[in-house]
Design a protein around this motif. Structure first.
Motif, PDB file in Angstrom:
ATOM      1  N   LEU A 149      -7.361  12.531   9.012  1.00 21.15           N
ATOM      2  CA  LEU A 149      -6.613  13.082   7.891  1.00 21.15           C
ATOM      3  C   LEU A 149      -6.340  12.011   6.846  1.00 21.15           C
ATOM      4  O   LEU A 149      -6.613  12.193   5.658  1.00 21.15           O
ATOM      5  CB  LEU A 149      -5.293  13.687   8.382  1.00 21.15           C
ATOM      6  N   SER A 208      -9.075  11.007   4.525  1.00 19.52           N
ATOM      7  CA  SER A 208      -9.457  12.005   3.522  1.00 19.52           C
ATOM      8  C   SER A 208      -8.486  12.074   2.348  1.00 19.52           C
ATOM      9  O   SER A 208      -8.751  12.761   1.363  1.00 19.52           O
ATOM     10  CB  SER A 208      -9.538  13.387   4.164  1.00 19.52           C
ATOM     11  N   LEU A 209      -7.353  11.374   2.444  1.00 19.98           N
ATOM     12  CA  LEU A 209      -6.327  11.434   1.417  1.00 19.98           C
ATOM     13  C   LEU A 209      -6.354  10.194   0.531  1.00 19.98           C
ATOM     14  O   LEU A 209      -6.926   9.174   0.901  1.00 19.98           O
ATOM     15  CB  LEU A 209      -4.946  11.569   2.076  1.00 19.98           C
ATOM     16  N   THR A 210      -5.709  10.292  -0.626  1.00 16.91           N
ATOM     17  CA  THR A 210      -5.646   9.195  -1.586  1.00 16.91           C
ATOM     18  C   THR A 210      -4.304   8.483  -1.461  1.00 16.91           C
ATOM     19  O   THR A 210      -3.259   9.116  -1.663  1.00 16.91           O
ATOM     20  CB  THR A 210      -5.804   9.743  -3.022  1.00 16.91           C
ATOM     21  N   TYR A 268      -0.980   6.722  -2.388  1.00 15.86           N
ATOM     22  CA  TYR A 268      -0.226   6.898  -3.629  1.00 15.86           C
ATOM     23  C   TYR A 268       0.886   5.862  -3.782  1.00 15.86           C
ATOM     24  O   TYR A 268       0.906   5.123  -4.741  1.00 15.86           O
ATOM     25  CB  TYR A 268       0.338   8.322  -3.688  1.00 15.86           C
ATOM     26  N   TYR A 300       0.671   9.710   0.538  1.00 13.30           N
ATOM     27  CA  TYR A 300      -0.739   9.968   0.253  1.00 13.30           C
ATOM     28  C   TYR A 300      -0.850  11.276  -0.516  1.00 13.30           C
ATOM     29  O   TYR A 300      -0.160  12.242  -0.197  1.00 13.30           O
ATOM     30  CB  TYR A 300      -1.552  10.092   1.547  1.00 13.30           C
ATOM     31  N   ARG A 301      -1.747  11.328  -1.506  1.00 17.56           N
ATOM     32  CA  ARG A 301      -1.996  12.548  -2.281  1.00 17.56           C
ATOM     33  C   ARG A 301      -3.151  13.321  -1.653  1.00 17.56           C
ATOM     34  O   ARG A 301      -4.155  12.748  -1.237  1.00 17.56           O
ATOM     35  CB  ARG A 301      -2.377  12.199  -3.724  1.00 17.56           C
ATOM     36  N   ASN A 302      -2.995  14.626  -1.622  1.00 25.09           N
ATOM     37  CA  ASN A 302      -4.042  15.512  -1.117  1.00 25.09           C
ATOM     38  C   ASN A 302      -4.848  16.002  -2.317  1.00 25.09           C
ATOM     39  O   ASN A 302      -4.568  17.046  -2.886  1.00 25.09           O
ATOM     40  CB  ASN A 302      -3.406  16.687  -0.368  1.00 25.09           C
ATOM     41  N   THR A 303      -5.850  15.260  -2.705  1.00 22.72           N
ATOM     42  CA  THR A 303      -6.656  15.592  -3.883  1.00 22.72           C
ATOM     43  C   THR A 303      -7.834  16.494  -3.555  1.00 22.72           C
ATOM     44  O   THR A 303      -8.563  16.906  -4.455  1.00 22.72           O
ATOM     45  CB  THR A 303      -7.166  14.309  -4.556  1.00 22.72           C
ATOM     46  N   CYS A 340      -2.523  22.228   5.439  1.00 29.91           N
ATOM     47  CA  CYS A 340      -1.422  21.690   6.233  1.00 29.91           C
ATOM     48  C   CYS A 340      -1.585  22.166   7.673  1.00 29.91           C
ATOM     49  O   CYS A 340      -1.850  23.347   7.913  1.00 29.91           O
ATOM     50  CB  CYS A 340      -0.109  22.217   5.648  1.00 29.91           C
ATOM     51  N   ASP A 374       1.365  16.393  -0.925  1.00 27.63           N
ATOM     52  CA  ASP A 374       1.462  15.001  -0.503  1.00 27.63           C
ATOM     53  C   ASP A 374       1.764  14.928   0.984  1.00 27.63           C
ATOM     54  O   ASP A 374       2.362  15.849   1.551  1.00 27.63           O
ATOM     55  CB  ASP A 374       2.600  14.271  -1.244  1.00 27.63           C
ATOM     56  N   LEU A 375       1.383  13.833   1.586  1.00 27.98           N
ATOM     57  CA  LEU A 375       1.762  13.517   2.960  1.00 27.98           C
ATOM     58  C   LEU A 375       2.632  12.270   2.891  1.00 27.98           C
ATOM     59  O   LEU A 375       2.230  11.256   2.324  1.00 27.98           O
ATOM     60  CB  LEU A 375       0.530  13.245   3.829  1.00 27.98           C
TER      61      LEU A 375
END
Length: 77
Positions: A9, A12-14, A16, A25-28, A33, A42-43
């Motif tokens: 997971l 795979s996130l950006t 932040y 982390y941003r879910n771009t 969920c 966001d996570l």
């Protein structure tokens, strides 16, 4: 969620923001969920024994844990 699912997971996130023991982390890519199966925004990963969050907006939250980490999945209204 186990640690390998968590690692997948995160990869795979950006990234932040990072402050002390809290990372965001941003879910771009609109990953679902794991709690509600809707895409999250966001996570927030809390790695400390005690962490404080200052929220600047109203959010719905889904929560789970991995090892000793608390994971907060945010959903904007």
């Amino acid at each position: 969620m186990d640690e390998s699912e968590f690692d997948e997971l995160i990869s795979s996130l950006t990234p932040y923001e990072s402050a002390d023991t809290v990372k965001t982390y941003r879910n771009t890519v609109s990953i679902a969920c794991p709690a509600c199966e809707e895409p999250f925004d966001d996570l927030v990963v809390c790695r400390g024994d005690y962490d404080s969050l200052e929220l600047s907006r109203v959010l719905d939250l889904c929560v789970t844990t991995v090892e000793d980490n608390v994971l907060l999945f945010t959903h904007q209204h």
